[in-house]
Write a protein that holds these residues in place. Structure first.
Motif, PDB file in Angstrom:
ATOM      1  N   PHE A 198      67.592  55.187  23.257  1.00 25.59           N
ATOM      2  CA  PHE A 198      68.591  54.193  23.641  1.00 25.59           C
ATOM      3  C   PHE A 198      67.911  52.891  24.080  1.00 25.59           C
ATOM      4  O   PHE A 198      68.258  51.801  23.617  1.00 25.59           O
ATOM      5  N   LEU A 202      67.857  49.143  22.159  1.00 27.91           N
ATOM      6  CA  LEU A 202      68.252  47.924  22.845  1.00 27.91           C
ATOM      7  C   LEU A 202      67.145  46.882  22.797  1.00 27.91           C
ATOM      8  O   LEU A 202      67.386  45.703  22.555  1.00 27.91           O
ATOM      9  N   TYR A 219      76.404  47.215  24.352  1.00 25.73           N
ATOM     10  CA  TYR A 219      76.055  48.545  24.818  1.00 25.73           C
ATOM     11  C   TYR A 219      76.857  48.862  26.073  1.00 25.73           C
ATOM     12  O   TYR A 219      77.508  47.990  26.669  1.00 25.73           O
ATOM     13  N   ARG A 226      75.459  57.159  27.014  1.00 25.30           N
ATOM     14  CA  ARG A 226      74.980  55.868  26.548  1.00 25.30           C
ATOM     15  C   ARG A 226      75.714  55.536  25.256  1.00 25.30           C
ATOM     16  O   ARG A 226      75.851  56.386  24.366  1.00 25.30           O
ATOM     17  N   LEU A 228      76.323  52.494  22.056  1.00 27.53           N
ATOM     18  CA  LEU A 228      75.835  51.314  21.350  1.00 27.53           C
ATOM     19  C   LEU A 228      76.907  50.854  20.367  1.00 27.53           C
ATOM     20  O   LEU A 228      77.548  51.683  19.705  1.00 27.53           O
TER      21      LEU A 228
END
Length: 455
Positions: A198, A202, A219, A226, A228
């Protein structure tokens, strides 16, 4: 913009005029000449005797006296005017300094806003459609989107909105206010590996912008989850197109060559134009996404590494069976040539319409590389292993060229493989100009014409 007088000018002006006043009054010695002093009391009035005619002043003396009094008046006027000028200069300088400071502050604020606006220009029209988002400097241009907005856009992550499934979760289709569509990848509690991928995604996609690399829009961090948010690619992945229900029927020869060219352009950007260079490490057909016009974009940078990091021995062996280069699989040696090997496997998929690894028996699998290599170099056998959907629809000379590129890319020895830049230059002449290459097609095939009109 002209700068206002320096504040240091004021003391100089005051010193100049303060030195001027004594100089002007020194010759007279009378304080009456200065407007800054009150007049002295007059002496008692006494009669003035009238001189006899013989002692009366001459006309010349009278003229001198008149001139002397005239000069006395002019001097007073000059001093008064000088005093007014000094006060005016002081006031004007103070106002100019105040005005300059305000203008400078406003200009700095405007420059900051303009700079921020320019950096967010590419994402602004899309991000403005999302609900409850805020930009964050920590992740560059990315928007931090509230979980409630993502939950609403995906209908509470309904199964009917699932676009695909990965190692750590699913990808959902999200519909935001204004009809904006996006893909939402949800990563559920995958531990340290999930968190690492993750953060990696990013970090890389937050600063990479290229037409053939997927755009990460935002995000969300929600507890252990998590999320996205990406551009939605209407035609899904290359894997779905080739090995899904349609079995590649929507992909003509020229479209397939365009997809290969787009993928090579994306890889070249990562290898040659990123500083430091980026090795994707997980290039495969499921990570090549296609938009409504079959423009290809590389996605999923969770396993990507930057130049230098892979030499430290801290990179865990990762990848997908069938695409992993042999030197990386056996010795852990990772270079840009590892991506070139994976690209060669994708090129074989486009040529033959077969999966990279196929089951021959319950406990036996066959690699497309092992199976195809002997036939790729035999011109008599090559046309027979081409995907039936595109068989006999291309110039054989072009088919041989693409097969030769694929053979070079999948060489077991990495030093024998070409750079992705060389691959790119080999593919450009095979793609029609309207699809991004340099090939001029005089009379497109009926199948290609039908495909072009459908766009």
């Amino acid at each position: 913009m002209r700068r206002p007088p320096s504040p240091l000018l004021l003391p100089c002006i005051l010193v100049f005029f303060s030195s001027l006043f004594p100089a002007l009054t020194h010759g007279r010695g009378s304080p009456v000449l200065s407007p800054f002093f009150s007049p002295l009391p007059s002496p008692p009035m006494q009669p003035i005797p009238v001189p006899p005619p013989s002692l009366a002043p001459s006309p010349i003396v009278t003229q001198i006296i008149v001139r002397h009094h005239h000069f006395h008046k002019e001097l007073i006027v000059a001093i008064v005017l000088a005093s007014v000028a000094v006060v005016s200069i002081i006031i004007s300088t103070f106002c100019a300094l105040l005005f300059w400071r305000r203008n400078r502050h406003a200009l700095d604020s405007k420059n900051i806003q303009s700079s921020d606006g320019a950096r967010g220009l590419t994402l602004g029209p899309i991000l403005s459609k999302f609900n409850s988002l805020k930009m964050t400097g920590k992740k560059g241009l990315l928007a931090m989107i509230e979980y409630s907005s993502l939950e609403s856009a995906t209908n509470k992550f309904s199964e009917s909105n699932v676009l695909g499934e990965g190692g750590f979760g699913c990808v959902y289709k999200g519909c935001f206010d204004g009809g904006i569509l996006a893909a939402v990848k949800k990563l559920d509690g995958g531990g340290q590996d999930c968190e690492r991928e993750f953060e990696n995604e990013l970090d890389l996609l937050g600063r990479i912008r290229h037409p053939n690399i997927i755009s990460l829009l935002g995000y969300c961090v929600h507890g252990e989850t998590r999320l996205l948010v990406y551009d939605l690619m209407q035609n899904g992945s290359l894997e779905t197109q080739l090995h899904g229900p349609s079995h590649g029927s929507a992909l003509t020869w020229h479209i397939r060559m365009k997809i290969a060219l787009d993928t090579a352009r994306g890889l070249e950007y990562l290898h040659e134009h990123c500083n430091p260079p980026v090795i994707h490490r997980d290039l495969k057909s499921s990570n090549i996404l296609l938009d409504s016009e079959f423009n290809a974009k590389i996605s999923d940078f969770g396993l990507a590494v930057t130049g230098g990091n892979h030499h430290k021995g801290n990179v865990k062996l990762s990848g997908t069976l069938g695409y992993v280069a042999p030197e990386y699989l056996l010795d852990g040696k990772l270079t840009e040539k590892s991506d070139v090997y994976a690209f060669g496997v994708v090129l074989l998929e486009l040529l033959m319409g077969r999966k990279p690894v196929e089951k021959m028996a319950p406990s036996q699998c066959q690699s497309i590389v092992t199976w195809a290599m002997p036939q790729l170099t035999d011109r008599s056998k090559l046309p027979n292993i081409v995907d039936p959907v595109i068989r006999n629809t291309m110039d054989l000379k072009h088919l041989y060229q693409v097969a030769a590129v694929a053979v070079l890319c999948i060489q077991p020895e990495p030093s024998y493989r070409p750079l992705i830049t060389d691959v790119l230059h080999s593919l450009v002449p095979l793609v029609p100009t309207e699809l991004g290459g340099t090939l001029r097609v005089a009379e497109p095939s009926p199948r290609a014409s039908h495909k072009s009109s459908s766009h």
